[in-house]
Design an enzyme around this catalytic site. Structure first.
Site, PDB file in Angstrom:
ATOM      1  N   ASP A 147       0.874  -1.165   0.000  1.00 12.55           N
ATOM      2  CA  ASP A 147       0.000   0.000   0.000  1.00 12.55           C
ATOM      3  C   ASP A 147       0.919   1.226   0.000  1.00 12.55           C
ATOM      4  OD1 ASP A 147      -2.335   1.671   0.482  1.00 12.55           O
ATOM      5  OD2 ASP A 147      -1.580   1.832   2.534  1.00 12.55           O
ATOM      6  N   ASP A 331      -1.544  -0.532   5.876  1.00 16.73           N
ATOM      7  CA  ASP A 331      -1.799   0.034   7.205  1.00 16.73           C
ATOM      8  C   ASP A 331      -3.236   0.437   7.456  1.00 16.73           C
ATOM      9  OD1 ASP A 331      -1.697   2.349   5.437  1.00 16.73           O
ATOM     10  OD2 ASP A 331      -1.608   3.547   7.267  1.00 16.73           O
ATOM     11  N   ASP A 335      -7.169  -1.944   3.900  1.00 19.74           N
ATOM     12  CA  ASP A 335      -6.166  -2.949   3.532  1.00 19.74           C
ATOM     13  C   ASP A 335      -6.400  -4.281   4.236  1.00 19.74           C
ATOM     14  OD1 ASP A 335      -4.540  -1.261   1.859  1.00 19.74           O
ATOM     15  OD2 ASP A 335      -3.806  -0.295   3.679  1.00 19.74           O
TER      16      ASP A 335
END
Length: 437
Positions: A147, A331, A335
């Site tokens: 991410d 995080d 996600d």
């Protein structure tokens, strides 16, 4: 996943759990309970966790047949010696020797010993284990999907044009920023390192803050609020990815450029992962320009922007169907489903509680190096686990025939068994040093 804050306007859709940073909102509930985005994320997460629970640990696979095989071998040894004409006492003693020499101490220590040593080494490298089988799964990964926001970048905003701003102006703007609740203003306050706010500060929701200082009005907020539109547009033309906050004192104007910075060693870590034969991808819910900028700065060729939680988990599942072993590093709450779907997952310590609870590994600090450390230590540990299993099995292959033949007393069998356990422990200590796999 956005790096810049979005202005909420009449008719715009907002989600439960969204943070309102300034002003007052009047919202109409259009979905509740099972119809919310949070509920959708929870469903995706539950499904992914159920799929992951089918993983069987190496230790479990190794121990499934060991105990019954050992006991059957000892029983057959006793029966065999009885048939051969030996007395009941001697036959039982030989059977006991077989049981002792095949005591699963070495096999039982083969994997837990390595895991314990590796876990300690990983902790010193800034990695915390959330799952007992995380090391085994991290050892086999060939793809890392990152991410962006809060993962490849630091979680807090920072001022990036500090060198261009007069120190006195920065200090005064920081004192004014202390009275604001806006995260971009908080970045100015943090960068200025001031402790005392200006007195009698007035906040105008959605615009900024103002106060009087030495007979002059000082303002901090949007460029329009501070009369600094031209300066802000000039700065945005040079770098459209920054957020801007303006400061004015009398007729003098300053614009602060604020953004999330990449983790200091992100490029170096990604390069090291690539050199280990690992494919690195970037998957973000942020806007395309921001993701493209980060991918270019880090040398990541495979990237996607504007990705939803469902699209993230679908991408991870697609990679797994191709036979890829995927580590997901993220995080945010969005996600969490992809973290659960991946072969193994990792989150920074600054991640949301849901992501941390879902991740197999959590890394500490501002650097990305713990991701590389997790891979290196896991690969080293997995190699040592296999070596230890080989040692334990090899020992049994050599020692069991000797015990069955009646050439080992229970005392000799106990010494041999202890020696094999010590050998396995000494080999496990090598997990303290991670080497490139």
């Amino acid at each position: 996943g956005e790096t810049q804050y979005v202005k909420a306007e009449r008719g715009m859709q907002v989600y439960a759990g969204t943070l309102n940073i300034s002003g007052t909102l009047r919202v109409r509930v259009a979905a509740a309970a099972e119809g919310t985005l949070l509920s959708e994320i929870t469903k995706l997460l539950d499904h992914a966790l159920q799929a992951r629970s089918r993983y069987i640990r190496l230790a479990d696979r190794a121990s499934q047949l060991y105990a019954p095989v050992v006991h059957v071998t000892a029983l057959l040894t006793v029966i065999g010696w009885l048939i051969a004409g030996a007395g009941l006492h001697d036959s039982i003693v030989i059977g006991i020797a077989v049981l002792i020499i095949t005591c699963p101490c070495a096999l039982g220590l083969a994997i837990p010993a390595v895991q314990t040593v590796a876990a300690g080494a990983m902790f010193r490298a800034g990695v915390l284990l959330n799952s007992g089988d995380a090391i085994e799964r991290a050892a086999v990964i060939d793809t890392v999907v990152f991410d962006k926001t809060g993962t490849l970048t630091l979680p807090e905003l920072d001022v990036v044009n500090v060198a261009e701003i007069d120190a006195d102006t920065f200090h005064l703007a920081g004192r004014l920023a202390l009275a604001s609740h806006h995260p971009v203003a908080a970045a100015v306050a943090r960068a200025s390192a001031v402790k005392a706010p200006l007195p009698d500060v007035v906040e105008e929701p959605g615009r900024g803050v103002r106060a009087m200082f030495e007979g002059e009005e000082v303002r901090l907020g949007s460029p329009a609020f501070c009369g600094a539109d031209d300066l802000a547009n000039e700065l945005l033309a040079q770098d459209p990815e920054v957020s801007v906050v303006a400061f004015s004192r009398g007729g003098r104007h300053t614009v602060f450029a604020v953004r999330q910075l990449l983790r200091p060693d992100a490029a170096k870590t990604i390069d090291a992962l690539t050199n280990r034969g690992i494919v690195v991808e970037l998957l973000s819910g942020d806007r395309e320009p921001a993701v493209r900028h980060a991918a270019g700065a880090l040398g990541v060729n495979v990237w996607r922007a504007g990705v939803t939680p469902a699209e993230k988990i679908a991408h991870v599942e697609a990679l797994k169907r191709q036979g890829r072993k995927v580590m997901m590093v993220g995080d945010g709450m969005n996600d969490a489903p992809a973290l659960a779907a991946a072969t193994v997952s990792m989150s920074p310590i600054s991640a949301t509680h849901l992501s941390q609870a879902t991740a197999d590994l959590v890394f500490l600090g501002k650097e990305l190096a713990p991701v590389l450390a997790a891979v290196d230590y896991s690969r080293k540990a997995m190699s040592l686990m296999r070596e230890n299993l080989g040692l334990a099995i090899g020992y049994n292959v050599l020692a069991v025939p000797i015990a069955i033949a009646g050439l080992a007393t229970p005392l000799i069998a106990a010494l041999a068994m202890s020696g094999s356990s010590v050998l396995v422990m000494l080999n496990a200590m090598r997990a303290r040093r991670a080497g490139r796999a």
